[in-house]
Design an enzyme around this catalytic site. Structure first.
Site, PDB file in Angstrom:
ATOM      1  N   SER A  41      12.121   0.838   6.234  1.00  0.00           N
ATOM      2  CA  SER A  41      11.690  -0.528   5.947  1.00  0.00           C
ATOM      3  C   SER A  41      12.817  -1.487   6.276  1.00  0.00           C
ATOM      4  O   SER A  41      13.974  -1.204   5.984  1.00  0.00           O
ATOM      5  CB  SER A  41      11.301  -0.652   4.468  1.00  0.00           C
ATOM      6  OG  SER A  41      11.008  -1.996   4.167  1.00  0.00           O
ATOM      7  N   ARG A  42      12.449  -2.630   6.865  1.00  0.00           N
ATOM      8  CA  ARG A  42      13.473  -3.629   7.192  1.00  0.00           C
ATOM      9  C   ARG A  42      13.834  -4.458   5.979  1.00  0.00           C
ATOM     10  O   ARG A  42      14.916  -4.996   5.876  1.00  0.00           O
ATOM     11  CB  ARG A  42      12.954  -4.566   8.294  1.00  0.00           C
ATOM     12  CG  ARG A  42      12.818  -3.908   9.628  1.00  0.00           C
ATOM     13  CD  ARG A  42      11.752  -4.588  10.450  1.00  0.00           C
ATOM     14  NE  ARG A  42      10.443  -4.448   9.823  1.00  0.00           N
ATOM     15  CZ  ARG A  42       9.316  -4.903  10.328  1.00  0.00           C
ATOM     16  NH1 ARG A  42       9.316  -5.554  11.465  1.00  0.00           N
ATOM     17  NH2 ARG A  42       8.169  -4.737   9.709  1.00  0.00           N
TER      18      ARG A  42
ATOM     19  N   LYS B 283      -5.172   2.058   7.923  1.00  0.00           N
ATOM     20  CA  LYS B 283      -6.170   1.268   8.640  1.00  0.00           C
ATOM     21  C   LYS B 283      -5.632  -0.152   8.809  1.00  0.00           C
ATOM     22  O   LYS B 283      -4.839  -0.599   7.978  1.00  0.00           O
ATOM     23  CB  LYS B 283      -7.503   1.258   7.930  1.00  0.00           C
ATOM     24  CG  LYS B 283      -7.496   0.970   6.444  1.00  0.00           C
ATOM     25  CD  LYS B 283      -7.057  -0.303   5.866  1.00  0.00           C
ATOM     26  CE  LYS B 283      -7.691  -1.577   6.296  1.00  0.00           C
ATOM     27  NZ  LYS B 283      -7.310  -2.733   5.419  1.00  0.00           N
TER      28      LYS B 283
ATOM     29  N   ILE C  81       0.832  -1.210   0.000  1.00  0.00           N
ATOM     30  CA  ILE C  81       0.000   0.000   0.000  1.00  0.00           C
ATOM     31  C   ILE C  81       0.867   1.259   0.000  1.00  0.00           C
ATOM     32  O   ILE C  81       0.485   2.274  -0.595  1.00  0.00           O
ATOM     33  CB  ILE C  81      -1.004   0.004   1.176  1.00  0.00           C
ATOM     34  CG1 ILE C  81      -2.150   0.961   0.880  1.00  0.00           C
ATOM     35  CG2 ILE C  81      -0.351   0.338   2.510  1.00  0.00           C
ATOM     36  CD1 ILE C  81      -2.989   0.605  -0.302  1.00  0.00           C
TER      37      ILE C  81
ATOM     38  N   ASP D  86      -9.476  -7.733   7.191  1.00  0.00           N
ATOM     39  CA  ASP D  86      -8.510  -6.727   6.717  1.00  0.00           C
ATOM     40  C   ASP D  86      -9.169  -5.884   5.622  1.00  0.00           C
ATOM     41  O   ASP D  86      -9.211  -4.656   5.743  1.00  0.00           O
ATOM     42  CB  ASP D  86      -7.201  -7.377   6.235  1.00  0.00           C
ATOM     43  CG  ASP D  86      -6.244  -6.319   5.696  1.00  0.00           C
ATOM     44  OD1 ASP D  86      -5.678  -5.569   6.507  1.00  0.00           O
ATOM     45  OD2 ASP D  86      -6.118  -6.206   4.458  1.00  0.00           O
TER      46      ASP D  86
END
Ligand code: NAP
Length: 307
Positions: free
Chosen positions: A35-36, A90, A13, A168
């Site tokens: 970000s990992r 969300k 997303i 979700d």
């Protein structure tokens, strides 16, 4: 003032919607990504953790938290501690208690907190809400189905505790429903179908109740549907309202209503910029409450394993 914003959690997303919406809004400057697992967008400073971003000394005003709901509270606390405004994808957290802790932390920090229910920014949602304002509701069906393999390829977290399963996407429908209805809804009963090898439901049926909610009002949620169907149908005072395509199109008594031709994330970011500028926050936990209630009340049914 341009808002220097960092994206935290660079997954589907973030790449598909947040980056274009930020780049298309002059109120924002995409200052960093965290970000990992992945490098962020080309040319944007990338960090492996919020701690690394803080340590860099880069000027940041706000973050968009696009990681998973289970990870959201820790990221929000860290961002607020750094003095940044927070936009949350969300659902705002995996539990109501954690979501309330984030709200309290934002109030204590005096920073903007925006729980962005993206489907509420779909183009036909404001018109549907205006049509239903003050009206008697005669019937109600929310029908929210999609193919999990198409929309969530390779995502394992959605099947883990706190991953929400079919809720979700289903919480998007509930976010629209709770926005457009002129009365409050509650979950009266639920049936949750969970694959034998998974932790979260692949399908669910919810019965709704409450003052002003008609008998038979219900919702169907299913991740095994090859054809997407993100619809809400509401009968009101002899009329038929049908919201389709996740709130992008509106039919009233079979006639298509004109609505703006815009996606969900550009107006969502405009709202975030407004809130930051005005020094306000916007957090509605009702959609999360409905999902939590479905899990509290739900009859559990085990169905075929999902691979
Ligand atoms: P995603 O592509 O799976 O990535 C989200 C984040 O989860 C990634 O940034 C990554 O963190 C972390 N992650 C990915 N794989 C992981 C793994 N195997 N183990 C642990 N963490 C992992 O998810 P998404 O679809 O973008 O969804 C993120 C949020 O946006 C969710 O709350 C979802 O409900 C919401 N959302 C999704 C959509 C959609 O269509 N996909 C639409 C609207 C809202 P790192 O970056 O740190 O590696």
């Amino acid at each position: 003032m341009t808002i220097a914003i960092a994206i935290v959690g660079y997954g589907k997303i973030a790449e598909d919607q947040h980056v274009p919406a930020i780049l298309g809004n002059p109120a924002f400057r995409l200052a960093a990504s965290v970000s990992r697992r992945r490098a962020g967008p080309p040319g944007v400073p990338a960090f492996a953790s919020i701690a690394d971003l803080r340590a860099s000394g880069l000027k940041i005003d706000a973050v968009a938290l696009c990681s998973t709901p289970v990870e959201r509270p820790a990221a929000a606390f860290e961002a607020l501690d750094a003095g940044w405004h927070v936009l949350m994808e969300k659902p705002p957290a995996a539990t109501l208690s954690a979501a309330r802790q984030i709200v309290a932390a934002a109030e204590a920090a005096g920073r903007t907190l925006f729980a962005g229910w993206h489907c509420r920014f779909a183009p036909a949602v404001p018109a549907a809400k205006a049509l239903l304002a003050g009206r008697r509701i005669d019937s109600l069906l929310i029908d929210w189905r999609e193919d999990v393999r198409k929309w969530h390829p390779g995502q394992q977290w959605i099947w883990e505790p706190g991953g929400f399963g079919v809720f979700d996407p289903g919480i998007n429908g509930l976010s629209v429903l709770s926005e457009i209805l002129p009365v409050d809804i509650a979950v009266a009963a639920a049936r949750l179908e969970t694959p034998a090898n998974r932790q979260t439901p692949i399908a669910a049926r919810l019965e709704f109740s409450g003052p002003g909610i008609p008998a038979g009002a219900h919702g169907l949620f299913d991740w095994r549907e090859p054809d997407d169907r993100w619809n809400i149908r509401i009968g009101f005072e002899g009329h038929d309202l049908l919201l389709t395509h996740g709130g992008s199109r509106l039919m009233v008594d079979g006639m298509e209503q004109p609505v703006p031709d815009e996606g969900e994330y550009p107006p969502l970011y405009r709202r975030f910029a407004e809130l930051v500028t005005q020094g306000g926050s916007e957090v509605d936990l009702r959609p999360l409450q409905l999902v939590a209630d479905a899990f509290l009340l739900g009859e559990r049914v085990t169905v075929a394993p999902f691979d």
